[in-house]
Design a protein around this motif. Sequence first.
Motif, PDB file in Angstrom:
ATOM      1  N   LEU A 156      24.421 -48.631  85.489  1.00 24.55           N
ATOM      2  CA  LEU A 156      23.424 -47.614  85.150  1.00 24.55           C
ATOM      3  C   LEU A 156      24.095 -46.275  84.906  1.00 24.55           C
ATOM      4  N   GLY A 157      25.035 -45.896  85.773  1.00 19.41           N
ATOM      5  CA  GLY A 157      25.785 -44.661  85.571  1.00 19.41           C
ATOM      6  C   GLY A 157      24.887 -43.445  85.589  1.00 19.41           C
ATOM      7  N   GLY A 158      25.167 -42.471  84.695  1.00 20.75           N
ATOM      8  CA  GLY A 158      24.372 -41.257  84.621  1.00 20.75           C
ATOM      9  C   GLY A 158      25.090 -40.075  85.232  1.00 20.75           C
ATOM     10  N   HIS A 159      24.429 -38.901  85.130  1.00 22.46           N
ATOM     11  CA  HIS A 159      25.019 -37.674  85.681  1.00 22.46           C
ATOM     12  C   HIS A 159      25.134 -37.758  87.204  1.00 22.46           C
ATOM     13  N   THR A 160      24.143 -38.366  87.817  1.00 22.67           N
ATOM     14  CA  THR A 160      24.182 -38.591  89.258  1.00 22.67           C
ATOM     15  C   THR A 160      23.988 -40.083  89.483  1.00 22.67           C
ATOM     16  N   ALA A 288      19.888 -46.687  76.519  1.00 20.09           N
ATOM     17  CA  ALA A 288      20.042 -45.382  77.172  1.00 20.09           C
ATOM     18  C   ALA A 288      18.965 -45.255  78.233  1.00 20.09           C
ATOM     19  N   PRO A 289      19.138 -45.895  79.389  1.00 19.44           N
ATOM     20  CA  PRO A 289      18.091 -45.893  80.414  1.00 19.44           C
ATOM     21  C   PRO A 289      17.725 -44.482  80.872  1.00 19.44           C
ATOM     22  N   LEU A 290      16.422 -44.252  81.020  1.00 19.42           N
ATOM     23  CA  LEU A 290      15.967 -42.967  81.527  1.00 19.42           C
ATOM     24  C   LEU A 290      16.407 -42.767  82.972  1.00 19.42           C
ATOM     25  N   ALA A 291      16.557 -43.868  83.710  1.00 21.50           N
ATOM     26  CA  ALA A 291      16.950 -43.767  85.109  1.00 21.50           C
ATOM     27  C   ALA A 291      18.304 -43.096  85.270  1.00 21.50           C
ATOM     28  N   ALA A 292      19.147 -43.169  84.242  1.00 25.48           N
ATOM     29  CA  ALA A 292      20.462 -42.538  84.322  1.00 25.48           C
ATOM     30  C   ALA A 292      20.362 -41.019  84.277  1.00 25.48           C
ATOM     31  N   ARG A 293      19.173 -40.499  83.910  1.00 27.12           N
ATOM     32  CA  ARG A 293      18.992 -39.047  83.814  1.00 27.12           C
ATOM     33  C   ARG A 293      18.074 -38.514  84.908  1.00 27.12           C
ATOM     34  N   ASP A 294      17.813 -39.332  85.895  1.00 26.47           N
ATOM     35  CA  ASP A 294      16.914 -38.942  86.980  1.00 26.47           C
ATOM     36  C   ASP A 294      17.636 -39.066  88.315  1.00 26.47           C
ATOM     37  N   ASP A 295      17.614 -38.009  89.102  1.00 29.10           N
ATOM     38  CA  ASP A 295      18.243 -38.060  90.419  1.00 29.10           C
ATOM     39  C   ASP A 295      17.270 -37.713  91.541  1.00 29.10           C
TER      40      ASP A 295
END
Length: 463
Positions: A156-160, A288-295
């Motif tokens: 999933l990765g992402g900023h957080t 581009a999962p939205l979960a990767a942009r939600d912390d």
Amino acid sequence: MFDSSSDRIVDALRTWVASAPAGARLPSTRALVTRFEVSPGTVQRALRTLVGQGLVETRPGVGTFVRTVRPLRPNDYGWQTAALGAPTARLPRSAAALRTTADDLIALHSGYPDRELLPGRLVRAAFARAARGGSVLDRAPAAGLPELRAWFAAELGGHTPPAAGDVIVLPGSQSGLGTLFRTLVGADRPLLIESPSYWGAILAAAQVGVRLIPIPTGPRGPDPDELDRAFTRTGARAFYAQPTFANPTGGRWPPALADAVLDLVRAHGAFLIEDDWAHDFGITAEPAPLAARDDSGHVVYLRSLTKSVSPSVRVAGLVARGPARDRILADIRAQAMYVSGTLQAVALDVVTQPAWRTHLRALRQQLAARRDLLAGALAEHAPAAHLESLPSGGLNLWLRLPDETDLDRLVRACEAGGVVVAAGDDWFPAEPTGRYLRLNYSGPRPGDFPAAAAVIGQALACS
């Protein structure tokens, strides 16, 4: 010399059993070995097959005999009507996507890819290795194998990026949907859902008893203003959606819409249940999962490996943060206790092999070729079936038919012509807004797509 395969022996013995009286004794293993010129092991495998089919029965120390068939008689189950009472909810009918068909039919209805699109060699090798490991005898942790949970989190990765502790392994995404609807929504409470949407989510919602609030959607996703009004009007605290390669439309949300939806769920203090079912089926676009942009825990993310690894490997990962994760895990423990450690080990083995990435690259090319072949054949042979958008990923084409189309009659006419299709009504949580077909371009026999399109075109002309 006879064919040495057990299948040949099964066929020969099945023919003999069909004409033999009940209780007749089969020749001994030694006699069958001599007759078919095969090994005793081959004969034993054939006999086990016949036992499994209920045609013969073995009596240790005596021999193998034609099984006595009980005479058929009608049974009276009327007493169960009073004991069961009326159902608390009417569940939707089983979707056509789960139907199995004969090999001589062209199957465009299924929700699963053809076997040749699966990593068969990797799966078989993984099962062989798992059989030699401890997973076949050990009980897996309730939340899943730590290594598999870490893999889902890293993917999933992402900023957080989520931690492995935020991941729960499920026995397939369908059970996960039921759990999420129970824990995040609850019976008799509203759940916003795209319309059309995945029929399995509609079924899971009916089982839980949540109230579905349809939100119109299309190839580019729902209208955020309509979504905002629905949140305000209903007080809903959850929205179920498939932002990437949606089933059935193939739609993919543009980045601006994804940002708008994230802002909305945050503003309304709600959850977005993101079903990333087609993560591995990108063609001209990357997931581009939205979960990767939600912390902040607003997005609860679900990703299944069942369709991309094997239908026999029912394993999915769920990412949730905060108290919601604890509540979800408690429900999973009550429902399933834990997921088979062997299946988890197989899934982890497959997706961590270097050949997995090679397989996905080849899969992208194969899906593109099949998609374009079916879309081109429909444009030529069934121009009345309108394809609103060529999907950039997924497994399906979503076709709008003329409003006057008799959908049931069309489906029957197609099957009479040797083509099985899925009527679009199954994907609407309320009344359908038009006449649609969902066609799977990842099914078997892509060389027959032009012939299938001709059958659909002819059926449309007569419906």
